[in-house]
Motif scaffolding. Structure first.
Motif, PDB file in Angstrom:
ATOM      1  N   LEU A 260       0.826  -1.203   0.000  1.00 17.90           N
ATOM      2  CA  LEU A 260       0.000   0.000   0.000  1.00 17.90           C
ATOM      3  C   LEU A 260       0.861   1.255   0.000  1.00 17.90           C
ATOM      4  O   LEU A 260       0.548   2.242  -0.679  1.00 17.90           O
ATOM      5  N   LYS A 261       1.972   1.198   0.734  1.00 16.45           N
ATOM      6  CA  LYS A 261       2.857   2.349   0.810  1.00 16.45           C
ATOM      7  C   LYS A 261       3.520   2.640  -0.530  1.00 16.45           C
ATOM      8  O   LYS A 261       3.734   3.797  -0.906  1.00 16.45           O
ATOM      9  N   SER A 262       3.832   1.586  -1.311  1.00 12.68           N
ATOM     10  CA  SER A 262       4.452   1.785  -2.610  1.00 12.68           C
ATOM     11  C   SER A 262       3.506   2.449  -3.600  1.00 12.68           C
ATOM     12  O   SER A 262       3.943   3.044  -4.586  1.00 12.68           O
ATOM     13  N   GLY A 263       2.202   2.368  -3.346  1.00 13.09           N
ATOM     14  CA  GLY A 263       1.235   3.011  -4.220  1.00 13.09           C
ATOM     15  C   GLY A 263       0.789   4.370  -3.746  1.00 13.09           C
ATOM     16  O   GLY A 263      -0.056   5.003  -4.388  1.00 13.09           O
ATOM     17  N   GLY A 268       2.973  11.949   1.367  1.00 16.85           N
ATOM     18  CA  GLY A 268       1.561  12.293   1.454  1.00 16.85           C
ATOM     19  C   GLY A 268       0.957  11.787   2.752  1.00 16.85           C
ATOM     20  O   GLY A 268       1.613  11.107   3.553  1.00 16.85           O
ATOM     21  N   ARG A 269      -0.304  12.117   2.976  1.00 16.45           N
ATOM     22  CA  ARG A 269      -0.961  11.727   4.220  1.00 16.45           C
ATOM     23  C   ARG A 269      -1.023  10.213   4.366  1.00 16.45           C
ATOM     24  O   ARG A 269      -0.697   9.659   5.430  1.00 16.45           O
ATOM     25  N   LEU A 270      -1.430   9.513   3.297  1.00 15.23           N
ATOM     26  CA  LEU A 270      -1.508   8.052   3.359  1.00 15.23           C
ATOM     27  C   LEU A 270      -0.136   7.433   3.577  1.00 15.23           C
ATOM     28  O   LEU A 270      -0.002   6.446   4.313  1.00 15.23           O
ATOM     29  N   TYR A 271       0.888   8.006   2.967  1.00 15.01           N
ATOM     30  CA  TYR A 271       2.256   7.509   3.114  1.00 15.01           C
ATOM     31  C   TYR A 271       2.679   7.525   4.582  1.00 15.01           C
ATOM     32  O   TYR A 271       3.204   6.530   5.104  1.00 15.01           O
ATOM     33  N   TRP A 272       2.434   8.635   5.268  1.00 15.20           N
ATOM     34  CA  TRP A 272       2.850   8.742   6.655  1.00 15.20           C
ATOM     35  C   TRP A 272       1.976   7.895   7.577  1.00 15.20           C
ATOM     36  O   TRP A 272       2.464   7.353   8.574  1.00 15.20           O
ATOM     37  N   ILE A 273       0.701   7.770   7.247  1.00 20.52           N
ATOM     38  CA  ILE A 273      -0.169   6.902   8.062  1.00 20.52           C
ATOM     39  C   ILE A 273       0.320   5.455   8.013  1.00 20.52           C
ATOM     40  O   ILE A 273       0.425   4.778   9.042  1.00 20.52           O
ATOM     41  N   LEU A 274       0.617   4.982   6.802  1.00 20.63           N
ATOM     42  CA  LEU A 274       1.096   3.606   6.649  1.00 20.63           C
ATOM     43  C   LEU A 274       2.459   3.420   7.293  1.00 20.63           C
ATOM     44  O   LEU A 274       2.759   2.357   7.843  1.00 20.63           O
TER      45      LEU A 274
END
Length: 454
Positions: A260-263, A268-274
């Motif tokens: 999920l992080k590679s996508g 970004g927000r999703l990157y840091w959440i993951l």
């Protein structure tokens, strides 16, 4: 992207397929490269990459590559390391694969050797204590926090200049090689004294405990135990399935988070959440492991030979995080950093080798699944070299076992480890050095980078 195989991935197939499609649609980011990929990218700066995979056929390159791969895997798995620093140049320079495919095939070879080694060691008994050869408790304390440390180290790796990483890599590996060699020399001296004592007193059943000095309570307990008696062949060996299931759960969660992080967009927000979600997963799994050991009462200074002490229950995960940060920063594989660490913590060489390869199974298999889902793994080559490395690992482990049984020298394992670390320092130093020189001559930027650079 390569076709997915529902039977192999089971219930996770729909989710992994969706995640892989999203990851393949994004631009590749070198910041997420594994340590073998870092080596491969340096090779790419030295040699132009081919755009197609070589044909799978019997020729002199395949024969020579098979011989080199067999010997490398045999010695690497005997020492408890993967050998990725040797396999990437093999595929790139000898067989002719591009750098990314070389990294993928290298991971598949590491996985084949690690799986074979783990299966070989599963029924084996500890040479001194009435317990399995693989230290499952140690693996549970180390593996989750190691993954967290590697994730932190990889982010630091993005910001550091390549030339600094090359200098640090050579310095760290060289220091580890000399320290490991000295450990082997001290162990050899101790074994020689013990053998001489056994010969003078007429005692039989010499057991090499690979100790230089009992610097910890765990070492003192093992040393006292080994001096009392040699291990008996009839002792039962149990497999701790609960620990294995928990490690498999952590493996699955980390794989999903990484895909999920590679996508996700970098920073970004999703990157840091993951990224942040990796911490509670690792800490939670380690806490469960500590609680299981505490509940069993398998700890304590009053019986150090039975398991880790209270102090070690908290220090080992901390060591794992630090080792992961160093490994992720410098691009060193799990086995390369864990094996010397375990020896310094007082773990005997046989247990060090078995436990390290068991841990490497999870890290290498995660990379292989990611490469396969992204269509970067030639299946026929991967199947052939994975099988070859599995056979080589079994040969190396059995030969090492016979050698130790015949000569009583567990220092043999330490010397092999020192040789592999030293050769990796030389190979990776030469590759990285030439690549950095070419970038300097080409006038490329040689300073620090931002984590959020595209």
């Amino acid at each position: 992207m390569a076709a997915l195989r529902p039977r192999a991935l089971g219930a996770l197939m729909p989710l992994l397929y969706f995640v892989a499609m999203a990851a393949a649609a994004q631009r590749e980011r070198s910041s997420e490269a594994s340590w073998v990929e870092n080596t491969a990218h340096k090779l790419e700066a030295m040699f132009p990459a081919s755009r197609s995979w070589p044909a799978f056929s019997l020729n002199w390159r395949m024969v020579l590559g098979s011989v080199v791969a067999f010997l490398g895997a045999m010695f690497a798995n005997a020492a408890g390391v993967g050998g990725g620093g040797l396999f990437v140049p093999l595929f790139r320079l000898l067989i002719g694969f591009d750098v990314k495919t070389s990294a993928a095939l290298s991971k598949s070879m590491i996985m084949g050797g690690a799986v074979a080694s783990a299966l070989y060691n599963l029924p084996s008994k500890h040479p001194v204590l009435d317990k399995p050869l693989i230290d499952y408790d140690l693996a549970l304390l180390i593996q989750p926090m190691l993954l967290l440390g590697i994730s932190i180290g990889v982010m630091c790796n993005v910001m550091f200049p390549d030339w600094i990483l090359t200098v640090l890599l050579v310095a760290v590996l060289t220091g580890m090689a000399f320290k490991t060699f000295n450990k082997g020399a001290c162990t050899w001296s101790t074994e020689s004294e013990q053998k001489a004592h056994c010969c003078d007193t007429g005692e039989e059943g010499f057991v090499s405990n690979s100790r230089t000095e009992p610097s910890s309570s765990l070492e003192q307990g093992l040393l006292a135990k080994s001096e009392q008696c040699a291990p008996q062949e009839g002792l039962p060996s149990s497999i701790k399935w609960a620990n294995i299931c928990l490690l498999c759960t952590v493996w699955t969660v980390y794989l999903i988070l990484q895909l999920l992080k590679s996508g996700a967009a970098t920073c970004g927000r999703l990157y840091w959440i993951l990224t942040v979600l990796q911490a509670p997963v690792s800490i939670g799994a380690t806490a469960i492991g500590v609680w299981r050991i505490y509940r069993r009462g398998d700890f304590g200074k009053e019986k150090p030979a039975s398991g880790p002490t209270c102090e070690q229950l908290f220090l080992y995960p901390l060591y794992a995080v630090l080792a992961g940060v160093v490994g992720g920063l410098l691009g060193i594989g799990g086995g390369m950093i864990l094996a010397p660490l375990f020896l310094e913590l007082g773990i005997i060489p046989q247990v060090t080798s078995a436990t390290t390869t068991f841990i490497v199974v999870f890290s290498s298999s995660m990379s292989v699944v990611e490469f396969y889902l992204l269509g970067r793994l030639p299946v026929r080559f991967a199947a052939y070299f994975t099988t070859l490395c599995g056979i080589a690992a079994l040969v190396g482990l059995h030969a090492t076992k016979l050698f130790i049984r015949r000569y009583g020298r567990t220092s043999f394992i330490i010397f092999i480890l020192a040789a592999i670390i030293g050769s990796s320092a030389i190979i990776l130093g030469i590759i990285g050095g030439f690549a950095d020189i070419r970038r300097y001559i080409a006038g490329e930027y040689m300073g620090f980078h931002s984590l959020c650079e595209d």
